[in-house]
Design an enzyme around this catalytic site. Structure first.
Site, short mmCIF file in Angstrom:
data_model
loop_
_atom_site.label_atom_id
_atom_site.label_comp_id
_atom_site.label_asym_id
_atom_site.label_seq_id
_atom_site.Cartn_x
_atom_site.Cartn_y
_atom_site.Cartn_z
N ARG A 21 53.72 -22.41 5.72
CA ARG A 21 52.39 -23.00 5.95
C ARG A 21 51.87 -22.72 7.35
O ARG A 21 50.71 -22.34 7.50
CB ARG A 21 52.42 -24.51 5.67
CG ARG A 21 52.57 -24.83 4.19
CD ARG A 21 52.76 -26.31 3.96
NE ARG A 21 54.00 -26.70 4.62
CZ ARG A 21 54.33 -27.96 4.91
NH1 ARG A 21 53.50 -28.94 4.62
NH2 ARG A 21 55.47 -28.23 5.49
N ASN A 39 52.26 -27.52 0.57
CA ASN A 39 53.44 -27.44 -0.30
C ASN A 39 53.16 -28.19 -1.58
O ASN A 39 52.40 -29.17 -1.58
CB ASN A 39 54.66 -28.07 0.37
CG ASN A 39 55.30 -27.19 1.41
OD1 ASN A 39 55.07 -25.99 1.44
ND2 ASN A 39 56.12 -27.77 2.25
#
Length: 94
Positions: A21, A39
């Protein structure tokens, strides 16, 4: 706007716990893209990316590689509505 597009990416493989990320945020901001990354409880990473066609295509190709220790197995790409706000950010796990 002509020449722009938005897509949803569902990124599969070893993509959680490897800095994916943070890496995606840096890549997207460098390309001046809008959207978000998060996520999923399933172990995948989901992203919405929007911007000029060429920048979106570059981001998709970058996501196929990911950060050094990630192992991307597959990416599902689907059309999406652009995000309501500018910039690229992290969303809570979905």
């Amino acid at each position: 706007m002509a020449g722009t597009r938005a897509v949803r990416l569902l990124i599969k493989g070893r993509v959680q716990g490897v800095g994916y990320r943070d890496w995606a945020i840096d890549e997207a901001r460098a390309l001046a893209l809008d959207g978000w990354v998060r996520n999923l409880r399933s172990g995948e990473v989901e992203a919405l990316i929007a911007g000029p066609d060429a920048a979106v295509e570059r981001m998709i190709e970058a996501c196929r590689r990911g950060p050094a220790i990630a192992r991307v197995a597959d990416i599902e790409i689907s059309p999406a509505a652009p995000p309501p706000e500018r910039g690229f950010r992290r969303l809570p796990t979905g």
